[in-house]
Design an enzyme around this catalytic site. Sequence first.
Site, PDB file in Angstrom:
ATOM      1  N   GLN A  76       0.856  -1.130   0.078  1.00 40.72           N
ATOM      2  CA  GLN A  76       0.202   0.081  -0.019  1.00 40.72           C
ATOM      3  C   GLN A  76       1.072   1.294  -0.013  1.00 40.72           C
ATOM      4  O   GLN A  76       0.632   2.376   0.557  1.00 40.72           O
ATOM      5  CB  GLN A  76      -1.098   0.112   1.311  1.00 40.72           C
ATOM      6  CG  GLN A  76      -2.025  -0.789   0.983  1.00 40.72           C
ATOM      7  CD  GLN A  76      -3.066  -0.410  -0.131  1.00 40.72           C
ATOM      8  OE1 GLN A  76      -3.124   0.837  -0.324  1.00 40.72           O
ATOM      9  NE2 GLN A  76      -3.851  -1.329  -0.709  1.00 40.72           N
ATOM     10  N   SER A  77       1.947   1.271  -0.773  1.00 40.41           N
ATOM     11  CA  SER A  77       2.963   2.190  -0.743  1.00 40.41           C
ATOM     12  C   SER A  77       2.241   3.496  -1.560  1.00 40.41           C
ATOM     13  O   SER A  77       1.989   3.517  -2.681  1.00 40.41           O
ATOM     14  CB  SER A  77       4.130   2.054  -1.672  1.00 40.41           C
ATOM     15  OG  SER A  77       4.858   3.043  -1.898  1.00 40.41           O
TER      16      SER A  77
END
Length: 337
Positions: A76-77
């Site tokens: 979930q960067s």
Amino acid sequence: MLEKFERYPLTFGATAIEYLPRLTEALGGDVEIWAKREDCNSGLAMGGNKLRKLEYIVPDAIASNADTLVSIGGVQSNHTRMVAAVAAKLGMKCRLVQESWVPHEDAVYDRVGNILMTRLMGADSRIVDDGFDIGIRQSWEDAIQSVIDEGGKPYAIPAGASVHKYGGLGYVAFAEEVARQEADLGFKFDYIIVCVVTGSTQAGMIVGFAAQDRADRVIGIDASGTPEQTRSQVRQIVDNTAELVELGRPVREDEIVILNDYAYPAYGVPSNETNEAIRLAARTEAMITDPVYEGKSMQGMIDLTRKGFFPKGSKVLYAHLGGAPALNGYSYTYRNG
């Protein structure tokens, strides 16, 4: 200090500073809480702090004649979302390594939020089952080599754009921008609160505010859970950036302020206190923070205010760096708000 560096505009311009009266009141009213809205800085895929960094990196990428941006982050960067956005905007390819940095098992974690947007923008996003580490990763180096092997020309951007040679410049610009806005407001902020993990956001601020003799008023809230590594990386970026911009003096160790009390239980895993902070910001100011980064810096600011860290009458500037798309990966946690 930045005149000699080329900047490729990716943002709307100076980000808004707003007073948060209801959050201020909820925290007792003795300390004024303000926010600088880096989360609202661009029309590129919901924006965020990484774009401010990438503005000083893109000219080098273009000059290199690269055809593929290669970067790395967690599943979930926010950073990889922004690299994908920049690649799409520039008409370049994008290859991303998305490592399993977070021990989180929501059923939709790898299919929503940041990674969904990243794929929607056409990036080649590859999930790798490696754990959290802010350093240089073999998986990233392998991705760079794979582009070369396929006949492409990669341009390498490390996690968070942080240990890139120009990674700290964007937040030197932030410090200069704040000073200009303070002149318009008619006062100076006493403290600046910022989340820190890979380090270049706070490091750039430290250098920029060191030029104004107030670097120690930048309070980093660690969200990495690896404080020694994070501090070491901040120190490295501070020194590199100070030399690049010709600050003219070394940054002292006491000017690097990082508090390690809020990263628990692990990187990307919110505590009950983090969740309470997220809800308080949302319910008083409709300001959305995420459980990985901004929720923890919000938790830190709230706790510091409540326990009297800031003297009565202080004006505190909360740097909202973005990251709200990651909330979608925590849908069960926040199913009831």
